[in-house]
Motif scaffolding. Structure first.
Motif: not given
Length: 97
Positions: A1-8, A16-20, A61-65, A85-92
């Motif tokens: 398993m790989t653990t990642l930190e996701l941000q929205f 995502f249930s209003h989780k940032k 389209p329009g989602i910055l990663v 441990g990668d930190h992946i952000s998805f920003i509209s």
């Protein structure tokens, strides 16, 4: 398993249930690249309104990663191989992101 930190951001957190931010453990064997991660998010984490994240089989389209605060275009985009441990952000950018 790989653990990642996701941000929205930019309104995507509503999917995502209003989780940032969330920590996610993904199976190494099926989620190796960001392309795999996007599909994993669609099938596992998003309960409704998939069309706000994915359109015609790809990220809408329009989602910055960002990968570890760097534009994904600079790190092989969809083919980037995920690391522990990668930190992946998805920003509209369409919703004020």
């Amino acid at each position: 398993m790989t653990t990642l930190e996701l941000q929205f951001g930019g309104g995507l957190e509503a999917l995502f249930s209003h989780k940032k931010q969330m920590e996610v453990r993904v199976p190494d064997e099926s989620v190796r690249t960001i392309k795999d991660l996007i599909e994993y998010i669609r099938t596992t984490l998003i309960r409704e309104r998939h069309d706000m994240f994915i359109s015609q089989g790809t990220l809408r389209p329009g989602i910055l990663v960002l990968v570890n605060d760097v534009d994904w275009e600079l790190v092989d985009a969809r083919e980037y191989v995920l690391k522990e441990g990668d930190h992946i952000s998805f920003i509209s950018t369409l919703h004020g992101g």
